[in-house]
Design an enzyme around this catalytic site. Sequence first.
Site, PDB file in Angstrom:
ATOM      1  N   ASP A 175     -41.957 -12.998  31.863  1.00  0.00           N
ATOM      2  CA  ASP A 175     -40.523 -13.026  32.134  1.00  0.00           C
ATOM      3  C   ASP A 175     -40.308 -14.397  32.801  1.00  0.00           C
ATOM      4  O   ASP A 175     -41.152 -15.290  32.621  1.00  0.00           O
ATOM      5  CB  ASP A 175     -40.110 -11.843  33.038  1.00  0.00           C
ATOM      6  N   LYS A 213     -41.488  -2.881  35.005  1.00  0.00           N
ATOM      7  CA  LYS A 213     -41.293  -4.302  35.292  1.00  0.00           C
ATOM      8  C   LYS A 213     -42.043  -4.650  36.560  1.00  0.00           C
ATOM      9  O   LYS A 213     -42.291  -3.773  37.392  1.00  0.00           O
ATOM     10  CB  LYS A 213     -39.808  -4.586  35.503  1.00  0.00           C
TER      11      LYS A 213
END
Length: 448
Positions: free
Chosen positions: A169, A129
Amino acid sequence: MTKLDEKVEPMFQEVLKRNPGETEFHQAVREVIESLGPVLVKHPEFGHHKIIERICEPERQIIFRVPWQDDKGEVHINRGFRVEFNSALGPYKGGLRFHPSVYLGIVKFLGFEQIFKNALTGMPIGGGKGGSDFDPKGKSDDEVMRFCQSFMTELYRHLGEYTDVPAGDIGVGGREIGYMFGQYKRITNRYESGVLTGKGLDWGGSLVRPEATGYGATFFVNEMLKARKDSFDGKICSVSGSGNVAIYTIEKITELGGKVVSCSDSNGYIYHEAGIDLDLVKQLKEVERRRIKDYTNYHKDAKYVAGGNIWQIPCQVAMPSATQNEINGKDAALLVKNGCIAVGEGANMPTTPEGVKVFLDAKIAYGPGKAANAGGVATSALEMQQNASRDAWSFEFTEKKLEDIMVNIHRLCYETAEEYGEPGNYVVGANIAGFIKVAKAMVAMGLI
Ligand code: GLU
């Protein structure tokens, strides 16, 4: 908070010590290892190989400076992150978040959850991430472009279709992916489609990717309802957020016969008893990038509550699709009291540990994010497949694949929960099933 199993408690203490101040990361780790005591009994080899200790330590963490200039020529400095958490099952895969709240603790919680989520999809993807504390809100297209170019100028050297494949995201959608892909292509002189997912349809993107997280979460809830001989038909639903996940959750719920009466943004929520007008939300949020407050300019019978708590609205199905820790213990208790029978997490870790306990104690159908929202990243893996074979699939074909993946994830979580003596507990099911897949691969690959 429940007590941890004595086998995993020292491991958790070590995580606290090694990662001071990273509260969201602590929360995510605790939530997973809480389920793992019985796994160590069944699989002593995982203990021997120190799999839990190894999984809690990212393989690589990158932090970098991102300087950029605004439209007036003023210089700004942001911080960029990429945490390459685990590559036992495939290249690091996970989104980039651009939001002022981003710091290492947030990126690590997201990266950690991503490992298990990605394992549950059954696709060959590891977990990672990244992101930045850059706030895209109120910035011009040119400013966003300059920021994305600067961000990629540093990050590109760590990426590759077989190495690390970012996506979107919060705060990162098609526009940002476009600017980053352009810069990657320019610097590397490679048209490497599979290096980013969430691309535009004309340049390597996949149909259904924008819809995938919301559709997938709704499919997951549909499976939980089916397992209880129930359905979405006629259910009153509440969906927090009004970004990409919320929008396509509302769309699929409506298709399956439910009625969504509320949605929100970080400033407040809308309640519309007649049912949310999704075309209007899409126009306001996706096209015009406006605030949800403006919804009431077009529907006089809808109500906007500034700073209000969306979970006060009675609903039968709640789908938190905004951000982490948006449902606390009190909100969860109120939801249950008001007749909520199912919760499906479109967002990552939207429920606090106290809230999770309320849902589990009440024995409602509770689908944690790492299972329920895995459809997004699963469809990213489908995008990678299409890129690798230079193919483009139809909407129907891709959506059917997504639905099959969600049905499989539900079954895997359901069966694993039963196997470990906790029927109906999707938290236990998801944590254990995801962990075992990664742990087995790590054992097989030796001490790396
Ligand atoms: N950010 C999404 C998630 O939380 C998607 C990641 C991806 O598509 O790689 O799973």
